[in-house]
Each structure stands twice: as C-alpha cells, then as structure tokens.
Design a protein around this motif. Structure first.
Motif, short mmCIF file in Angstrom:
data_model
loop_
_atom_site.label_atom_id
_atom_site.label_comp_id
_atom_site.label_asym_id
_atom_site.label_seq_id
_atom_site.Cartn_x
_atom_site.Cartn_y
_atom_site.Cartn_z
N GLY A 1 19.67 -20.59 -3.24
CA GLY A 1 19.15 -19.70 -2.23
C GLY A 1 19.35 -20.16 -0.81
N TYR A 2 18.90 -19.31 0.09
CA TYR A 2 19.08 -19.48 1.52
C TYR A 2 18.13 -20.53 2.09
N MET A 3 17.01 -20.72 1.45
CA MET A 3 16.04 -21.73 1.89
C MET A 3 15.14 -22.08 0.71
N PRO A 4 14.63 -23.31 0.66
CA PRO A 4 13.76 -23.69 -0.46
C PRO A 4 12.43 -22.94 -0.38
N LEU A 5 12.02 -22.38 -1.51
CA LEU A 5 10.79 -21.60 -1.56
C LEU A 5 9.89 -22.14 -2.65
N ASP A 6 8.78 -22.77 -2.24
CA ASP A 6 7.78 -23.18 -3.21
C ASP A 6 6.73 -22.08 -3.32
N ALA A 7 5.67 -22.33 -4.07
CA ALA A 7 4.67 -21.29 -4.31
C ALA A 7 3.96 -20.88 -3.02
N GLN A 8 3.76 -21.83 -2.12
CA GLN A 8 3.12 -21.49 -0.85
C GLN A 8 4.00 -20.56 -0.02
N ALA A 9 5.33 -20.83 -0.04
CA ALA A 9 6.26 -20.00 0.73
C ALA A 9 6.35 -18.59 0.17
N THR A 10 6.49 -18.46 -1.15
CA THR A 10 6.61 -17.13 -1.72
C THR A 10 5.29 -16.36 -1.58
N MET A 11 4.16 -17.04 -1.63
CA MET A 11 2.89 -16.36 -1.39
C MET A 11 2.83 -15.82 0.04
N GLU A 12 3.35 -16.60 0.98
CA GLU A 12 3.38 -16.12 2.37
C GLU A 12 4.23 -14.87 2.49
N ILE A 13 5.36 -14.83 1.78
CA ILE A 13 6.22 -13.64 1.82
C ILE A 13 5.51 -12.45 1.20
N TYR A 14 4.88 -12.66 0.04
CA TYR A 14 4.12 -11.57 -0.58
C TYR A 14 3.04 -11.05 0.38
N LYS A 15 2.39 -11.95 1.11
CA LYS A 15 1.33 -11.53 2.04
C LYS A 15 1.92 -10.76 3.23
N LEU A 16 3.11 -11.18 3.70
CA LEU A 16 3.78 -10.43 4.76
C LEU A 16 4.09 -9.00 4.31
N ALA A 17 4.35 -8.83 3.02
CA ALA A 17 4.63 -7.49 2.49
C ALA A 17 3.37 -6.63 2.39
N MET A 18 2.22 -7.21 2.65
CA MET A 18 0.98 -6.44 2.69
C MET A 18 0.78 -5.78 4.06
N GLU A 19 1.49 -6.28 5.09
CA GLU A 19 1.20 -5.86 6.46
C GLU A 19 2.03 -4.67 6.91
N ALA B 1 0.83 -1.21 0.00
CA ALA B 1 0.00 0.00 0.00
C ALA B 1 0.86 1.25 0.00
N GLN B 2 1.92 1.26 0.79
CA GLN B 2 2.81 2.42 0.81
C GLN B 2 3.55 2.58 -0.51
N LEU B 3 3.72 1.48 -1.22
CA LEU B 3 4.35 1.52 -2.55
C LEU B 3 3.38 2.06 -3.60
N GLY B 4 2.12 2.22 -3.22
CA GLY B 4 1.11 2.73 -4.15
C GLY B 4 0.31 1.65 -4.83
N ILE B 5 0.43 0.42 -4.33
CA ILE B 5 -0.30 -0.71 -4.91
C ILE B 5 -1.28 -1.19 -3.85
N GLU B 6 -2.49 -0.67 -3.88
CA GLU B 6 -3.48 -0.97 -2.84
C GLU B 6 -3.97 -2.41 -2.91
N GLU B 7 -4.17 -2.92 -4.11
CA GLU B 7 -4.70 -4.28 -4.27
C GLU B 7 -3.83 -5.04 -5.28
#
Length: 393
Positions: free
Chosen positions: A375-393, A348-354
């Motif tokens: 990489g530092y840890m294995p990232l499947d689609a569930q993991a990267t989605m969790e990171i993207y969601k953390l970036a919403m908070e 949101a602060q980046l200007g991307i509300e949704e």
C-alpha cells in the motif's frame, strides 16, 4: 519502474447489437455446452437473455442457466452454480450482467476442477491451477471484471468479503460490450459504477514506486475523461457516446494497464469490503464514502501523490504546500462525488446511521493483519479507525 509481466488476452467486441455475436464467439473459443450465468430480471425483461439464447442456439450450443446472482455476490450462489455445473458439465461459462455476475462465474470456473471447497482459493488455502473458460455480455460498466483476472465473493457465514487475482486463467476469452444495454440503467447504478472505476484507478495511482510516468499519465487521463463524461451522463442519460466512453473506461480502469511496474494500494477497497459485507450496500457507493476519507488521511501522512492528483486532475493550484493541496484535492473529490454523481459521502448518507466501527475495524485487521499489507502508507488499527471516523463526517 518495477519488473512486470502483462497478460491480457480478452477479445473485446464493442458496439451496437454486438450481443448477437455471442454464439459465433463461443464457437470460436471451442464451446459446445454453455452455462449462462445472470442476475435478476432485467436481462429477461429487456429481451437480452432471449437474444443471447437465440444466438447460442444458432451456433449449435447446448445450454443451461444459473439465475439470481445478487449484487455483492455470495458463496451460496457459487455453490449452487457448482452443483449445476457438475450435473450439466459445461465446457464454457457465459456471464450476462455486471461485475457480480462475472465474479460469480469466475468462482464457479475455478471451483469446477477442484475437489475441495472453492472458498479455499479465496481464503488463501489453495491456488487454482486451471479454470473453465469464460465469456461476458456486459450490462453494467463498473467493476471492470470483464477485462480482469479478479473475482470478489462474500462468505455469508463469516461476512468475509475477499478476492482472488488470477489473470493467467481468469481473464475472460471475450467481452461483448454494447453501450445500448446501459441506457436504461438507473442513475444510482450508473453513478455507483463510475465511483467504482475511479477507485480502481486511484488504488493503482496511489503508489510510492518511482519513475512510473506512463502509468500516472494514463490514470490521470482516464480520471479526467471519466469526470467529464460523467457530467454529460448526469445531464443526459441517453447520450450513447458518453455511455460508450464510460463503458470502456470501466474496462481499462481494471485491466492493469495503468498499474504495470508499480506497487498498488487496495487498502481502501479492503476497508469498503467490510462495510458492504456487513451492511450489504452498493460497493461503488461504499467507495464514495471511504475514498475521500482515505485521501484526507493520506494528505497528512503521505501527501505527495495526493497533491499530484489535486494539481493534475482536480484543479487545485500548486501552493507549494503539498499537505494543504492534497487535503484540498480530497475535499474537492468528495464534493464532486456528492454534487455531480449524487453519491453518498458519509456513513449516514449511505444509510448507516450508527455503523459498528469497532466490528468493521477488528474484522479488517483479523483478515489483513496488524498492518495492512503493502500500500501507499502503513495502516495499523488506529490509522484505519481514523479513516472510518473521517467517513462519518
């Protein structure tokens, strides 16, 4: 520590008025026909482009110009540059600008001798064997492309943003670095550049390779220097010495000095590339959103290096609980990016509300595979989605 080969032939010329040496330096590297690549109007308005052309003319150089390179450089400008290059037939490319300009010139450099589409290199369909030589007059400390063999380009049709890494043929012959040229940068560009160079260090620092103490300490020292100097710059944008230190940190952050002998990460960059490719945001600002979220996730799944960062760089006392300390460090960095650099730290602060997280995540894994490589840890689609969601908070 892993085996490594390090090749870094770039000649760095740092200091006031050094842009006036560009003609002499081009001649030193046997240039006679120079194609100048630059971005918007700042190089023209500031008089920098004129000074560069005067210096080139004094050394007997023939010249042509490719103007209009935009942030988040695109394939269509590379193709325009290749068309001009095949007409003018330069023997040297000169980038006047920041990372986007340098990366565009590098794409032209590898595409010039290739009979196919230059995008084949970025798509992994071909490997470049040679490139036109490149020189740089740096105006924005951020990407570190003036000292690296890397180039990142966005495909405007597919919205794929990817890079190549060819240090043996794409490291610039020289890089002119006058900190005075950065004194008029807006705070946003300065801060975005600082965020970018910090991410370049962290991508290398987050590694499971053992016995890489030299690289770790170099990375930690650079991060501490950047954070200290950034605070000075936010208070006084006209601090020449702070500008000089930030400029040099941006170079060292990405010239592989602190990555030797270790497996690197780069998955945070891959995640951000999807954001800037889709929404055309400033790369460093996108990294300020993604990297703290990545570290928060890493705190729960591979805490050891994030905890070390927290203890040695971010001022978090060692509690004996690596996960808790790592999470505290991630949140401390997030606060610092927002409070000191005034960077966005959420979508949101980046200007991307949704943001369309499903689109970003699907395209990321279509490009990189079901599990992001290395990489530092294995990232499947569930993991990267969790990171993207953390970036919403």
């Amino acid at each position: 520590m892993n085996n490594f080969t390090f090749y870094s032939p770039t000649e760095f010329v740092v200091g006031k008025e050094t842009e006036n040496q560009v003609g002499t330096l081009c001649a030193k590297y046997e240039a006679t026909r120079v194609m100048i690549v630059y971005g918007g109007g700042s190089a023209v308005r500031s008089g920098l482009l004129d000074r560069v052309k005067v210096s080139l003319a004094a050394s007997g150089m023939e010249m042509c110009e490719l103007a209009g390179v935009q942030p988040n450089p695109i394939d269509t400008k590379v193709r325009e540059g290749l068309e001009l290059a095949h007409s003018f037939r330069p023997d040297f490319l000169l980038s006047v600008g920041g990372g986007s300009v340098i990366d565009t010139a590098k794409a032209i450099a590898v595409g010039y001798h290739y009979e196919g589409d230059f995008w084949d290199f970025y798509a992994g369909k071909a490997k470049p064997a040679k490139a036109l030589p490149i020189g740089v007059v740096l105006t924005i400390p951020a990407a570190g492309s003036e000292g690296s063999g890397n180039s990142v380009i966005t495909n405007t049709k597919t919205h794929v943003k990817v890079g190549i890494r060819q240090p043996m043929i794409l490291r610039p012959k020289f890089a002119i670095m006058n900190p005075e040229l950065t004194l008029t940068l807006p705070e946003w560009q300065t801060a975005s550049g600082i965020s970018d160079m910090m991410a370049h260090i962290l991508e290398r620092y987050l590694s499971n390779t053992p016995e890489v103490q030299i690289g770790d300490r170099l990375a930690e020292g650079m991060l501490l220097a950047i954070m200290e100097t950034a605070e000075r710059l936010m208070e006084n944008p006209n601090d020449y010495d702070a500008r000089a230190n930030i400029m040099w940190c941006g170079t060292i952050a990405h010239n592989d000095t602190c990555s030797l002998g270790r497996v690197e990460d780069w998955n945070s960059h891959a995640m951000e590339h999807e954001i800037s490719a889709e929404y055309d945001v400033t790369h460093g600002a996108g990294l300020a959103v993604i990297f703290p979220a990545f570290l928060q996730y890493a705190a729960k799944h591979n805490a050891h290096k994030v905890a070390q960062l927290a203890h040695r760089v971010l001022g978090i006392a060692d509690s004996g609980n690596a996960e808790a300390d790592a999470l505290a460090g991630a949140l401390k960095l997030k606060s610092w990016l927002h409070d000191t650099l005034h960077m966005p730290v959420t979508f949101a602060q980046l200007g991307i509300e949704e943001p369309d997280l499903e689109l970003l995540n699907t395209r990321l894994h279509n490009l990189k595979g079901a599990i992001l490589p290395g990489g530092y840890m294995p990232l499947d689609a569930q993991a990267t989605m969790e990171i993207y969601k953390l970036a919403m908070e």
